[in-house]
Design a protein around this motif. Structure first.
Motif, PDB file in Angstrom:
ATOM      1  N   VAL A  18       0.820  -1.227   0.000  1.00  0.00           N
ATOM      2  CA  VAL A  18       0.000   0.000   0.000  1.00  0.00           C
ATOM      3  C   VAL A  18       0.850   1.272   0.000  1.00  0.00           C
ATOM      4  O   VAL A  18       0.522   2.272   0.632  1.00  0.00           O
ATOM      5  N   GLY A  19       1.950   1.254  -0.715  1.00  0.00           N
ATOM      6  CA  GLY A  19       2.762   2.459  -0.873  1.00  0.00           C
ATOM      7  C   GLY A  19       3.823   2.678   0.186  1.00  0.00           C
ATOM      8  O   GLY A  19       4.501   3.718   0.170  1.00  0.00           O
ATOM      9  N   ILE A  20       3.996   1.740   1.110  1.00  0.00           N
ATOM     10  CA  ILE A  20       5.022   1.858   2.145  1.00  0.00           C
ATOM     11  C   ILE A  20       5.771   0.538   2.260  1.00  0.00           C
ATOM     12  O   ILE A  20       5.377  -0.468   1.654  1.00  0.00           O
ATOM     13  N   MET A  21       6.828   0.524   3.062  1.00  0.00           N
ATOM     14  CA  MET A  21       7.531  -0.722   3.359  1.00  0.00           C
ATOM     15  C   MET A  21       7.003  -1.236   4.690  1.00  0.00           C
ATOM     16  O   MET A  21       7.154  -0.592   5.734  1.00  0.00           O
ATOM     17  N   ALA A  22       6.350  -2.383   4.659  1.00  0.00           N
ATOM     18  CA  ALA A  22       5.711  -2.949   5.846  1.00  0.00           C
ATOM     19  C   ALA A  22       6.490  -4.160   6.338  1.00  0.00           C
ATOM     20  O   ALA A  22       7.193  -4.831   5.573  1.00  0.00           O
ATOM     21  N   SER A  23       6.347  -4.458   7.633  1.00  0.00           N
ATOM     22  CA  SER A  23       7.017  -5.628   8.214  1.00  0.00           C
ATOM     23  C   SER A  23       6.367  -6.910   7.714  1.00  0.00           C
ATOM     24  O   SER A  23       5.142  -6.983   7.534  1.00  0.00           O
ATOM     25  N   ALA A  24       7.203  -7.939   7.538  1.00  0.00           N
ATOM     26  CA  ALA A  24       6.716  -9.225   7.027  1.00  0.00           C
ATOM     27  C   ALA A  24       7.627 -10.337   7.537  1.00  0.00           C
ATOM     28  O   ALA A  24       8.760 -10.086   7.957  1.00  0.00           O
ATOM     29  N   PRO A  25       7.153 -11.579   7.499  1.00  0.00           N
ATOM     30  CA  PRO A  25       8.020 -12.716   7.836  1.00  0.00           C
ATOM     31  C   PRO A  25       9.244 -12.751   6.920  1.00  0.00           C
ATOM     32  O   PRO A  25       9.219 -12.215   5.804  1.00  0.00           O
ATOM     33  N   ASN A  26      10.301 -13.424   7.369  1.00  0.00           N
ATOM     34  CA  ASN A  26      11.583 -13.326   6.656  1.00  0.00           C
ATOM     35  C   ASN A  26      11.670 -14.170   5.391  1.00  0.00           C
ATOM     36  O   ASN A  26      12.566 -13.982   4.588  1.00  0.00           O
TER      37      ASN A  26
END
Length: 506
Positions: free
Chosen positions: A471-479
């Motif tokens: 959604v236009g940003i860098m979001a946290s996610a599993p590795n």
């Protein structure tokens, strides 16, 4: 004497030939247009099908005039009909209003004019507010207020154009001094969206001509429109024409004059503009166009906002109602979800809460860096032990909390998780699911049997967390995004796109 007689006969024949050529040239002059041509074969075939329309009387018998776009508070409807009758005296005219015009129109009783209100009257029958039943002619001319038909032969040319069953289903004739402009248009009802762009004015593939105009068409085509009397008429017509793959020809040579100028008073001009915008907005909302993308990239939204409910009701079996209609999530809802997501992630990062994209939201990020086009919420996992770090989450544990930007933080009623809603009125939301580690496995206290991705997973996927575009940003996610998603959903899930309960809409 015989020689003289032969000379007279030759002279007479020559005169007759010249007369026939002259009449043919005149006829060709009337049925030709610099921006439109009909072949001799087409004209001949058309004349074989129906009687010729080479007189004002024959044109009058073929055409019903409809006046739809006018304002009760400032109009020239009576003057428009009077000017029309100087060209086609006795033509059937139907004046169509949302209500009966007030103040009343002073129509000459000698004229063949019907005034119809689209607002039903309980004292009248159903047909009385459905003026399509009153059209008995083969053609319809939808004439805007103040438009002045210059010559009946212009309509004769339009009749021949449509009768030839060629490429075009309607004829546009500009009103006033300005030429109409060509626009490209795409209407995608599945996405609830319309896209507009500039196009070449000389193109035969124009989707929409913009500007004041009259529209001439076959009555059977007019009857086939879902909303033939929608306002503003031209814009509503072109949207419906595009969906039917109709093409409209612009008669550049036959520009109509104006009977007089309207809205000279600033208040009337402002009022007319406001009403036109409201009518167009109403048409969009009624027929499911919730976003209009313009050529400059600007998008106008006509769906839900912070002060209105969302566009759909309670979700049953993970399938929003619009999926059964063959549509995806309305663009206004996706916009609200993106705004809510960015706001929530900003808060969590400021308050040092560890979070990661979960389920279908992570799947959307992996596929196209956005919310899946038919998804209706965003799922996020958080570490349960980090809740105490967040004033927002701690307040939500006590009760519903509206933050400084109008987003609502609360404890979900369905189980042990949190929900952040777009606003108090609009319940589009981000769900925050608290997980905790149990012998190296991430688990939680509330599970949903209908969510196939709702399962425990190894904590190693979160150590460390990584970043993914969403959604236009860098979001946290599993590795390891692919491995994590395939652990939850199964092999090849990123490439295999399908609805949650896809069997229900097969």
């Amino acid at each position: 004497m015989a020689i003289g007689t032969r000379r007279l006969i030759l002279v007479a024949l020559s005169v007759n030939v010249l007369f026939i050529v002259f009449m043919a040239v005149q006829q060709h002059k009337y049925i030709s247009d610099s921006s439109f041509s009909v072949s001799g074969r087409q004209v001949e075939q058309q004349h074989q099908k129906e009687p010729a329309s080479h007189s004002p009387e024959s044109v009058r018998q073929r055409v019903t005039v409809i006046i739809r776009d006018f304002e009760s508070f400032d109009n020239a409807v009576v003057e428009t009909i009077r000017e029309l009758y100087t060209v086609l005296n006795g033509t059937k005219v139907i004046i169509v209003g949302d209500t009966v015009p007030y103040p009343p129109l002073q129509v000459d009783k000698k004229w063949d004019v019907e005034i119809v209100s689209l607002n039903p009257n309980l004292m009248h029958n159903y047909s009385s507010s459905r003026p399509v039943h009153m059209i008995k002619t083969k053609h319809v001319l939808v004439l805007p207020d103040t438009a002045k038909v210059k010559h009946w032969k212009h309509l004769q040319t339009a009749i021949i154009a449509l009768g030839s069953k060629g490429r075009f289903r309607a004829v546009a004739i500009g009103v006033g001094t300005e030429q109409l402009k060509c626009m490209s248009m795409d209407v995608d009802l599945k996405r609830w969206q319309m896209t507009l762009g500039l196009a070449n004015d000389s193109s035969d593939h124009c989707d929409m001509w913009t500007g004041d105009q009259a529209l001439f068409m076959l009555t059977e085509d007019f009857h086939s429109l879902a909303e033939p009397f929608a306002r503003p008429f031209a814009q509503a017509f072109y949207i419906q024409a595009k969906l039917r793959q109709w093409r409209v020809r612009y008669f550049k040579r036959y520009q109509m004059a104006r009977v007089k100028d309207l809205y000279s008073e600033p208040h009337n001009k402002w009022k007319h503009k406001r009403l036109e915008e409201e009518r167009l907005s109403s048409f969009y909302k009624h027929w499911g166009i919730k976003a209009v993308v313009h050529s400059d990239g600007k998008t106008d939204y006509y769906g839900c906002t912070k002060t209105t409910p969302r566009c759909f009701g309670t979700i049953i079996d993970d399938m929003p109602e619009y999926l059964y209609e063959g549509k995806w999530t309305p663009p206004c809802c996706l916009k609200a979800l993106r705004e809510t997501t960015r706001h929530v992630f900003s808060i969590l990062e400021k308050e040092k809460v560890r979070y990661w994209l979960e389920g279908g939201s992570l799947l959307g990020a992996a596929r196209n860096e956005d919310i899946i086009l038919w998804d209706y919420d965003v799922d996020v996992g958080i570490y349960r032990e980090d809740i105490e770090k967040s004033p927002h989450l701690k307040d939500a544990k006590v009760g519903s909390y509206v933050d400084e930007e109008g987003f609502v933080w609360e404890k979900a009623t369905e189980g042990e998780f949190f929900r952040v809603q777009y606003s108090e009125d609009n319940h589009l939301h981000v769900d925050l699911h608290p997980f905790y580690s149990k012998d190296g496995t991430m688990t939680k206290d509330t599970w949903f049997k209908t969510h196939r991705q709702d399962t425990e997973f190894p904590e190693r996927f979160l150590k460390p967390l990584t970043k993914i575009s969403f959604v236009g940003i860098m979001a946290s996610a599993p590795n390891n995004v692919r491995e994590f998603l395939e652990f939850k959903f199964g092999k090849g899930v990123i490439e295999q796109s399908r609805f949650p309960n896809f069997k229900r809409v097969q």
